[in-house]
Design an enzyme around this catalytic site. Structure first.
Site, PDB file in Angstrom:
ATOM      1  N   ASN A  38      47.356  20.182  47.525  1.00  0.00           N
ATOM      2  CA  ASN A  38      47.091  20.415  48.946  1.00  0.00           C
ATOM      3  C   ASN A  38      46.298  19.277  49.593  1.00  0.00           C
ATOM      4  O   ASN A  38      45.199  18.946  49.145  1.00  0.00           O
ATOM      5  CB  ASN A  38      46.318  21.735  49.084  1.00  0.00           C
ATOM      6  CG  ASN A  38      46.523  22.396  50.425  1.00  0.00           C
ATOM      7  OD1 ASN A  38      47.312  21.931  51.247  1.00  0.00           O
ATOM      8  ND2 ASN A  38      45.812  23.487  50.665  1.00  0.00           N
ATOM      9  N   HIS A 123      44.245  39.378  49.325  1.00  0.00           N
ATOM     10  CA  HIS A 123      43.135  38.868  50.127  1.00  0.00           C
ATOM     11  C   HIS A 123      42.884  39.722  51.355  1.00  0.00           C
ATOM     12  O   HIS A 123      43.689  39.723  52.281  1.00  0.00           O
ATOM     13  CB  HIS A 123      43.482  37.486  50.668  1.00  0.00           C
ATOM     14  CG  HIS A 123      43.421  36.412  49.654  1.00  0.00           C
ATOM     15  ND1 HIS A 123      43.177  35.109  49.980  1.00  0.00           N
ATOM     16  CD2 HIS A 123      43.549  36.429  48.309  1.00  0.00           C
ATOM     17  CE1 HIS A 123      43.171  34.378  48.885  1.00  0.00           C
ATOM     18  NE2 HIS A 123      43.401  35.151  47.862  1.00  0.00           N
ATOM     19  N   ARG A 148      40.332  40.946  47.096  1.00  0.00           N
ATOM     20  CA  ARG A 148      39.273  39.979  47.386  1.00  0.00           C
ATOM     21  C   ARG A 148      38.766  40.223  48.795  1.00  0.00           C
ATOM     22  O   ARG A 148      39.563  40.387  49.721  1.00  0.00           O
ATOM     23  CB  ARG A 148      39.843  38.562  47.262  1.00  0.00           C
ATOM     24  CG  ARG A 148      38.800  37.493  47.326  1.00  0.00           C
ATOM     25  CD  ARG A 148      39.425  36.111  47.284  1.00  0.00           C
ATOM     26  NE  ARG A 148      39.675  35.608  48.623  1.00  0.00           N
ATOM     27  CZ  ARG A 148      39.853  34.328  48.931  1.00  0.00           C
ATOM     28  NH1 ARG A 148      39.842  33.408  47.978  1.00  0.00           N
ATOM     29  NH2 ARG A 148      40.075  33.949  50.172  1.00  0.00           N
ATOM     30  N   TYR A 160      35.127  29.881  55.274  1.00  0.00           N
ATOM     31  CA  TYR A 160      36.238  29.911  54.325  1.00  0.00           C
ATOM     32  C   TYR A 160      36.777  31.333  54.156  1.00  0.00           C
ATOM     33  O   TYR A 160      35.992  32.290  54.085  1.00  0.00           O
ATOM     34  CB  TYR A 160      35.798  29.378  52.941  1.00  0.00           C
ATOM     35  CG  TYR A 160      36.812  29.735  51.911  1.00  0.00           C
ATOM     36  CD1 TYR A 160      37.995  29.015  51.828  1.00  0.00           C
ATOM     37  CD2 TYR A 160      36.668  30.868  51.115  1.00  0.00           C
ATOM     38  CE1 TYR A 160      38.997  29.395  50.963  1.00  0.00           C
ATOM     39  CE2 TYR A 160      37.663  31.257  50.240  1.00  0.00           C
ATOM     40  CZ  TYR A 160      38.827  30.520  50.170  1.00  0.00           C
ATOM     41  OH  TYR A 160      39.821  30.911  49.328  1.00  0.00           O
ATOM     42  N   ASP A 211      35.046  35.122  46.790  1.00  0.00           N
ATOM     43  CA  ASP A 211      35.097  33.670  46.543  1.00  0.00           C
ATOM     44  C   ASP A 211      33.978  32.987  47.325  1.00  0.00           C
ATOM     45  O   ASP A 211      33.959  33.046  48.561  1.00  0.00           O
ATOM     46  CB  ASP A 211      36.470  33.141  47.001  1.00  0.00           C
ATOM     47  CG  ASP A 211      36.722  31.705  46.552  1.00  0.00           C
ATOM     48  OD1 ASP A 211      35.768  31.052  46.081  1.00  0.00           O
ATOM     49  OD2 ASP A 211      37.880  31.248  46.684  1.00  0.00           O
ATOM     50  N   HIS A 213      33.470  29.774  47.093  1.00  0.00           N
ATOM     51  CA  HIS A 213      34.069  28.474  47.423  1.00  0.00           C
ATOM     52  C   HIS A 213      33.079  27.312  47.270  1.00  0.00           C
ATOM     53  O   HIS A 213      32.948  26.462  48.163  1.00  0.00           O
ATOM     54  CB  HIS A 213      34.696  28.510  48.827  1.00  0.00           C
ATOM     55  CG  HIS A 213      36.029  27.835  48.870  1.00  0.00           C
ATOM     56  ND1 HIS A 213      36.215  26.567  49.351  1.00  0.00           N
ATOM     57  CD2 HIS A 213      37.245  28.240  48.450  1.00  0.00           C
ATOM     58  CE1 HIS A 213      37.488  26.228  49.261  1.00  0.00           C
ATOM     59  NE2 HIS A 213      38.139  27.227  48.705  1.00  0.00           N
ATOM     60  N   GLU A 237      33.604  34.118  42.471  1.00  0.00           N
ATOM     61  CA  GLU A 237      34.377  32.918  42.166  1.00  0.00           C
ATOM     62  C   GLU A 237      33.692  31.665  42.697  1.00  0.00           C
ATOM     63  O   GLU A 237      33.130  31.680  43.796  1.00  0.00           O
ATOM     64  CB  GLU A 237      35.759  33.098  42.812  1.00  0.00           C
ATOM     65  CG  GLU A 237      36.641  31.892  42.690  1.00  0.00           C
ATOM     66  CD  GLU A 237      37.934  32.062  43.468  1.00  0.00           C
ATOM     67  OE1 GLU A 237      38.314  33.209  43.788  1.00  0.00           O
ATOM     68  OE2 GLU A 237      38.554  31.038  43.782  1.00  0.00           O
ATOM     69  N   ARG A 284      39.962  29.977  36.090  1.00  0.00           N
ATOM     70  CA  ARG A 284      40.905  30.003  37.212  1.00  0.00           C
ATOM     71  C   ARG A 284      41.930  28.874  37.177  1.00  0.00           C
ATOM     72  O   ARG A 284      42.713  28.711  38.112  1.00  0.00           O
ATOM     73  CB  ARG A 284      40.110  29.874  38.520  1.00  0.00           C
ATOM     74  CG  ARG A 284      39.152  30.993  38.769  1.00  0.00           C
ATOM     75  CD  ARG A 284      39.687  32.008  39.709  1.00  0.00           C
ATOM     76  NE  ARG A 284      40.043  31.465  40.999  1.00  0.00           N
ATOM     77  CZ  ARG A 284      41.127  31.839  41.670  1.00  0.00           C
ATOM     78  NH1 ARG A 284      41.942  32.722  41.181  1.00  0.00           N
ATOM     79  NH2 ARG A 284      41.391  31.314  42.864  1.00  0.00           N
ATOM     80  N   HIS A 313      44.631  30.728  39.783  1.00  0.00           N
ATOM     81  CA  HIS A 313      44.693  30.440  41.212  1.00  0.00           C
ATOM     82  C   HIS A 313      46.123  30.718  41.698  1.00  0.00           C
ATOM     83  O   HIS A 313      47.079  30.366  41.026  1.00  0.00           O
ATOM     84  CB  HIS A 313      44.352  28.953  41.361  1.00  0.00           C
ATOM     85  CG  HIS A 313      44.236  28.469  42.757  1.00  0.00           C
ATOM     86  ND1 HIS A 313      44.379  27.129  43.062  1.00  0.00           N
ATOM     87  CD2 HIS A 313      43.972  29.087  43.926  1.00  0.00           C
ATOM     88  CE1 HIS A 313      44.201  26.961  44.357  1.00  0.00           C
ATOM     89  NE2 HIS A 313      43.949  28.121  44.907  1.00  0.00           N
ATOM     90  N   ASP A 317      49.214  27.410  48.768  1.00  0.00           N
ATOM     91  CA  ASP A 317      49.578  26.012  48.523  1.00  0.00           C
ATOM     92  C   ASP A 317      50.187  25.811  47.132  1.00  0.00           C
ATOM     93  O   ASP A 317      50.584  24.700  46.786  1.00  0.00           O
ATOM     94  CB  ASP A 317      48.381  25.067  48.748  1.00  0.00           C
ATOM     95  CG  ASP A 317      47.102  25.529  48.088  1.00  0.00           C
ATOM     96  OD1 ASP A 317      46.548  26.556  48.521  1.00  0.00           O
ATOM     97  OD2 ASP A 317      46.657  24.856  47.147  1.00  0.00           O
ATOM     98  N   GLU A 340      45.876  35.777  41.058  1.00  0.00           N
ATOM     99  CA  GLU A 340      45.760  35.770  42.522  1.00  0.00           C
ATOM    100  C   GLU A 340      47.163  35.761  43.136  1.00  0.00           C
ATOM    101  O   GLU A 340      48.061  35.080  42.650  1.00  0.00           O
ATOM    102  CB  GLU A 340      44.994  34.513  42.972  1.00  0.00           C
ATOM    103  CG  GLU A 340      44.811  34.432  44.479  1.00  0.00           C
ATOM    104  CD  GLU A 340      44.013  33.202  44.897  1.00  0.00           C
ATOM    105  OE1 GLU A 340      43.852  32.271  44.080  1.00  0.00           O
ATOM    106  OE2 GLU A 340      43.561  33.176  46.052  1.00  0.00           O
TER     107      GLU A 340
HETATM  108  C1  GCO Z   1      41.568  30.569  46.459  1.00  0.00           C
HETATM  109  C2  GCO Z   1      41.273  29.190  46.898  1.00  0.00           C
HETATM  110  C3  GCO Z   1      42.090  28.651  48.005  1.00  0.00           C
HETATM  111  C4  GCO Z   1      41.814  27.161  48.187  1.00  0.00           C
HETATM  112  C5  GCO Z   1      43.069  26.443  48.490  1.00  0.00           C
HETATM  113  C6  GCO Z   1      42.840  24.948  48.555  1.00  0.00           C
HETATM  114  O1  GCO Z   1      40.727  31.124  45.794  1.00  0.00           O
HETATM  115  O2  GCO Z   1      42.651  31.050  46.752  1.00  0.00           O
HETATM  116  O3  GCO Z   1      39.907  28.952  46.979  1.00  0.00           O
HETATM  117  O4  GCO Z   1      41.973  29.364  49.208  1.00  0.00           O
HETATM  118  O5  GCO Z   1      40.862  26.918  49.166  1.00  0.00           O
HETATM  119  O6  GCO Z   1      44.012  26.778  47.544  1.00  0.00           O
HETATM  120  O7  GCO Z   1      44.037  24.256  48.516  1.00  0.00           O
HETATM  121 MG    MG Z   2      39.064  30.019  45.342  1.00  0.00          MG
END
Ligand code: GCO
Ligand code: MG
Length: 403
Positions: A38, A123, A148, A160, A211, A213, A237, A284, A313, A317, A340
């Site tokens: 990404n 999500h 989530r 985020y 998450d 992040h 996460e 992950r 993950h 993306d 996920e």
């Molecule tokens: C998740 C991730 C994504 C990322 C994204 C970046 O847990 O799904 O943190 O949201 O931010 O995949 O390319």
């Molecule tokens: Mg993440």
């Protein structure tokens, strides 16, 4: 033996960018691999087209491990997301070919199914706690066993995980990075009430995930983990950046909330201490960014020895080709934890027809030979690449922060 006769890179943008590798053999069988990184897509496309494909022509497509070792050891320059995503794409495509030739879905070649399906998490998000919970209730009605929760932070314009469109979250949203403002203090105050209200509304039979992040310091993450313990989160996460694996020792000393990390990892070395010292509960790392099925299975075996389970993950993306590969992996590894799942748009699904399916909170890769995911090249050609970046973060005083 199936000999590799040609390979090409397909870049397409059905709502978002995807890079796909297609490897063809003299037996008429082809394989696909996802190579999407990404915001840095064209770097992997060039790595493959300019530096990997020339080395593949004429090789025996069945020699997956040898080709993996050739591309990893043979490049001299090891690891890194660009290299490992390119190797992953080759690896996925070769497993796809092997499965198609054998007439078996990939999970059968990986030892067969260890479970009936892979539990996935969806999500739920919203600008307020109420909106997030409303969204989570919707996921619960759809049958999700794991959800989530991400909510807006009072006092911050955006954060985020909170999307403009409730069901499709696409952070890579601009042709130059959007600048966001961040405050860990404001954020830290906002999460415990989210979990408290979520447990009241959703009950205790659903797994709740969150998450961070990469935005907290280890000691802040320790405090948040402790604050959330009464609500029994399934995992927290990416609590803190993990380049320094020792960061997680500090978090571990302060909380029993389970920890997940690794969507940005690309090799087993990125998680060696984390796993060996049992500093995390879920790894992950995912097929496309961590060297393909071959390397991810190595990580999973190592993790299994240390009570760490997988939690791949699976954001938008990662293309449907990667999603398919992940589900074969999930079905076959003993220490699977959760997968996920962020649904792709209809445009993306049309470009990448696939056999995986969702029912009762679980997913199955299907029983088509190989990965069970394809690409409609004519349709793909209609969507031209569009530069798109992930946002960046600054603290309120203007300092750069982790996004
Ligand atoms: C998740 C991730 C994504 C990322 C994204 C970046 O847990 O799904 O943190 O949201 O931010 O995949 O390319
Ligand atoms: Mg993440």
């Amino acid at each position: 033996m199936p000999r590799i006769t040609s390979a090409k890179v397909i870049v397409t943008c059905p709502g978002r960018n995807f890079v796909t590798l297609k490897i063809e053999t003299d037996e008429g069988v082809y394989g696909l691999g996802d190579a999407t990184l990404n915001g840095r897509e064209l770097a992997v496309a060039s790595y493959l087209a300019d530096h990997v494909i020339p080395c593949l022509i004429g090789r025996d497509a069945h020699r997956i491990e040898d080709i993996w070792q050739y591309l990893y050891k043979g490049a001299y320059w090891r690891r890194g997301p660009v290299t490992m995503s390119a190797i992953a794409a080759v690896d996925m495509a070769l497993w796809d070919i092997k499965g198609k030739i054998a007439g078996l879905p990939l999970y059968q070649l990986l030892g067969g199914a260890c479970r009936e399906g892979a539990m996935v998490y969806g999500h739920a998000n919203g600008k307020t706690i109420e909106e997030t919970i409303e969204n989570a209730l919707h996921y619960q009605q759809l049958g999700y066993k794991a959800i989530r929760l991400q909510s807006g932070v009072p006092g911050l314009a955006s954060t985020y995980g909170v999307s403009k469109d409730r069901y499709f979250y696409e952070p890579a949203d601009a042709d130059l990075p959007t600048e966001n403002l961040w405050s860990s203090e404001k954020y830290l105050r906002s999460v415990p009430p989210l979990f408290e209200k979520a447990r009241e509304a959703l009950g205790w039979d659903v797994h709740l995930l969150h998450d961070i992040h990469h935005r907290l310091t280890p000691i802040e993450a320790g405090r948040l983990g402790k604050d959330l313990e009464p609500y029994r989160p399934f995992w927290l996460e990416d609590a803190t950046p993990a380049e320094n694996q020792a960061n997680f020792r500090l978090i571990r000393q302060h909380t029993t909330s389970p920890l997940a990390v690794g969507e940005v990892f690309n090799a087993i070395w990125d998680c060696k201490e984390l796993i060996e010292e049992q500093l995390i509960d879920y790894i992950r790392a995912t097929v496309v960014h961590a060297g393909g099925i071959t390397h991810l299975r190595r990580i999973a075996s190592f993790a299994d020895m240390h009570n760490v389970r997988t939690g791949c993950h699976g954001a938008t993306d990662l293309s449907p080709v990667c999603m398919a590969a992940a589900l074969h992996f999930d079905l076959s590894v003993p220490n699977f934890g959760v997968q996920e799942y962020m649904r792709h748009t209809e445009e993306t699904d049309a470009v990448f027809p696939h056999h995986y399916s969702f029912a009762d909170g679980m997913m199955h890769p299907g029983d088509a030979p190989g990965l069970g995911a394809d690409i409609d090249e004519e349709l793909a050609a209609r969507y031209e690449y569009k530069r798109a970046y992930l946002p960046v973060n600054r603290l309120e005083d203007g300092s750069m922060w982790h996004w």
